[in-house]
Structure formats: C-alpha cells, structure tokens
Design an enzyme around this catalytic site. Structure first.
Site, PDB file in Angstrom:
ATOM      1  N   ASN A   9       0.867  -1.185   0.000  1.00 22.71           N
ATOM      2  CA  ASN A   9       0.000   0.000   0.000  1.00 22.71           C
ATOM      3  C   ASN A   9       0.902   1.232   0.000  1.00 22.71           C
ATOM      4  OD1 ASN A   9      -1.813   2.047   0.550  1.00 22.71           O
ATOM      5  ND2 ASN A   9      -2.196   1.409   2.679  1.00 22.71           N
ATOM      6  N   TRP A  10       0.977   1.863  -1.170  1.00 27.05           N
ATOM      7  CA  TRP A  10       1.898   3.002  -1.294  1.00 27.05           C
ATOM      8  C   TRP A  10       1.377   4.261  -0.618  1.00 27.05           C
ATOM      9  CZ3 TRP A  10       3.619   2.729  -7.167  1.00 27.05           C
ATOM     10  CH2 TRP A  10       4.509   1.656  -7.315  1.00 27.05           C
ATOM     11  N   LYS A  11       0.106   4.284  -0.272  1.00 26.58           N
ATOM     12  CA  LYS A  11      -0.496   5.490   0.326  1.00 26.58           C
ATOM     13  C   LYS A  11      -0.244   6.690  -0.599  1.00 26.58           C
ATOM     14  CE  LYS A  11       0.039   3.282   4.752  1.00 26.58           C
ATOM     15  NZ  LYS A  11       0.200   3.388   6.197  1.00 26.58           N
ATOM     16  N   HIS A  94      -9.471   1.450   5.622  1.00 33.08           N
ATOM     17  CA  HIS A  94      -8.138   1.640   6.213  1.00 33.08           C
ATOM     18  C   HIS A  94      -8.253   2.659   7.351  1.00 33.08           C
ATOM     19  CE1 HIS A  94      -3.956   2.767   6.697  1.00 33.08           C
ATOM     20  NE2 HIS A  94      -3.642   1.644   6.080  1.00 33.08           N
ATOM     21  N   GLU A  96      -6.453   5.038   8.189  1.00 30.57           N
ATOM     22  CA  GLU A  96      -6.201   6.438   7.804  1.00 30.57           C
ATOM     23  C   GLU A  96      -7.444   7.054   7.184  1.00 30.57           C
ATOM     24  OE1 GLU A  96      -2.612   5.603   5.618  1.00 30.57           O
ATOM     25  OE2 GLU A  96      -1.636   5.121   7.521  1.00 30.57           O
ATOM     26  N   GLU A 167      -5.095  -4.681  11.040  1.00 32.20           N
ATOM     27  CA  GLU A 167      -4.016  -3.698  11.162  1.00 32.20           C
ATOM     28  C   GLU A 167      -4.184  -2.877  12.439  1.00 32.20           C
ATOM     29  OE1 GLU A 167      -2.245  -2.571   7.057  1.00 32.20           O
ATOM     30  OE2 GLU A 167      -4.010  -1.357   7.405  1.00 32.20           O
ATOM     31  N   GLY A 173       3.023   2.289  10.571  1.00 37.84           N
ATOM     32  CA  GLY A 173       4.000   3.353  10.336  1.00 37.84           C
ATOM     33  C   GLY A 173       4.802   3.741  11.568  1.00 37.84           C
ATOM     34  N   SER A 213       3.818  -2.166  10.135  1.00 38.58           N
ATOM     35  CA  SER A 213       5.280  -2.255  10.235  1.00 38.58           C
ATOM     36  C   SER A 213       5.839  -3.632   9.841  1.00 38.58           C
ATOM     37  CB  SER A 213       5.761  -1.850  11.633  1.00 38.58           C
ATOM     38  OG  SER A 213       5.405  -0.506  11.894  1.00 38.58           O
TER      39      SER A 213
END
Ligand code: PGA
Length: 255
Positions: A9-11, A94, A96, A167, A173, A213
């Site tokens: 997942n490159w975000k 997600h 975020e 997650e 992160g 992570s």
C-alpha cells in the site's frame, strides 16, 4: 490451501514516473509465484502501472473507491473507472481513511456492497487503537468493525473475494509491529468471527492479512502463523528490493 497475498500500500507516495521506475525495477527481480502480489498505488499511477504489469502476474489495487456508479461526486472515483484499468483489488476501511477522512462503518458497508457487485475485490481493513488495546477492548472493536462492514452481505457474495486485513493502528508506520503471537491471535479471532457469522467453510477460505510495520526482518515470523495469510505493507513496500524480499519470504528464487 489459502494462497498468501502480499500487498504493498503506497499510500500518498510516488509520482507516475516514480511508480513506473518502481515497476520496471521490480520486474527485473525473480518473484515467487506461490504468492499473490498486489501493488496498491495512488489513482494517478494506476493506468501507467497497470499497462506495465499487464504481462506479469503482479496485480494492481486502488486505495479507495466511491459506491455510486457515476454522477456529481467531485473528487471521487467509481468501480467502473477502476475495472476499466484492470484494477483487481481495492482497500476499504483503512484506519487512515477512518480517522483522517472520517469514513464510518456505514459508508464502508455501502462501499463493500458496491465492490462485491463489481469485478474488483475488497481488502477490508480493521484494527484497534492503542487505547483500545490497553483497555482490553481490541476484540470488541474488531468484532463491531467486521460485523458492520459485512452487514447485509451474503456468503456467496464473499466467497473467493473477501480479503480482510488486521491492522492495529498503533503498529502502522510506527516501526512497532504486533508480536507474531498477538497478530495470530487476532487473525484467528477474525476467522472465528467469519465462521460464526457465515460458515466454517467461508472462514477456511477467507484470507486474512496482518498489517503494521511489516518488513523483510519480521515477515517470516509473521507468515509462519497458521491464521495469517498475507501482509498489507506500507513503508517497506516503497522500495522494489524491500518489496521483493517480502514477496520472496519463503526463500531465494533462482534464475
Ligand atoms: P506500514 O503501513 O507497513 O507502513 O506500517 C501498513 C498499512 O497502513 O497498510
């Protein structure tokens, strides 16, 4: 029985040219074909990388989608738009998106319904905060997130489509991975939940990833667990060599 799925997942990272360079570099590396591989890129890069990866077994995913078919929804992207680019997966729920963009369970449920009605497959994320973990509320949190996301979905709609990613927010992160035993406990808990809500056969087939992570140094331990079928990886998926090591966690590939 369940094919492992490693998704990067490159975000909000990588321009189109950076995405193209990544894919060209990744294609030069021998990758395990025992693992399903997905690159989840920003919308702007999807067309270019999907063209580049056409002749490979690396799949493409999107980070978000809206549930309506088309219309006056400024800034949104539809499932038809994603399917047209040969996008295979989309992330839903997600943390975020939940925390920064205030997506709630009701919206995630509507998105999941629309995704299951399309050719795109969902990676449904769930996870607890540090406060919830420390207050021993993590299982309740996961249960309510999964139950509300799946509300109204039938077993046959989910079969061979649904991927769940556990997650824990405190591990995303932060460099602070859940221990593989904690991750396994939660993934097993989610599998039991699917069994209770639907059937043991759907639970056996559903792939459950761990995210937070994950890196080349810890993936072997994580993937060694019975109920963990893959990883959803942010930071460590941004470099082709690091991502290839995650995909090849089972060992070196000859050739
Ligand atoms: P991370 O992100 O690997 O950088 O912790 C994981 C995710 O948010 O999917």
């Amino acid at each position: 029985m369940r094919v492992p799925i490693i998704a990067g997942n490159w975000k909000m990272n990588k321009t189109v040219s950076e995405s193209v360079d990544f894919c060209k570099d990744l294609k030069k590396i021998n990758l395990s074909d025992a693992v399903e591989k997905v690159i989840i890129a920003p919308f702007t890069s999807l067309y270019s990388i999907s063209e580049l990866l056409k002749d490979s077994d690396i799949k493409v995913g999107a980070q978000n989608v809206y549930y309506e078919k088309s219309g006056a929804y400024t800034g949104e992207v539809s499932l038809d738009m994603l399917s047209d680019l040969n996008v295979d997966y989309v992330i839903l729920g997600h943390s975020e998106r939940r925390n920064i963009f205030k997506e709630d369970n009701e919206l995630i449920n509507k998105k999941l319904k629309a995704v299951l009605d399309s050719k795109v497959k969902p990676i449904l994320c769930c996870g607890e905060s540090l406060e919830e973990r420390e207050g021993n509320k993590h299982k309740d949190k996961i249960k309510s997130q999964i139950e509300s996301a799946l509300d109204g979905m039938k077993e046959d709609e989910l079969t061979d489509k649904l991927v769940i990613a556990y997650e824990p927010i405190w591990a995303i992160g932060t460099g602070k991975t859940a221990s593989s035993d904690d991750a396994e406990e939660m993934c097993a808990y989610i599998r039991n939940l699917i069994s209770d809500l639907y059937s043991s056969s759907l639970a056996e087939k559903t792939r459950i990833q761990y995210g937070g992570s994950v890196k080349p140094e810890n993936i072997v331990d994580i993937m060694g667990k019975e109920n963990i079928d893959g990883a959803l990886v942010g930071g460590a998926s941004l470099d082709p060599l690091s991502f290839s090591k995650l995909i090849n966690y089972q060992g070196e590939i000859d050739g």
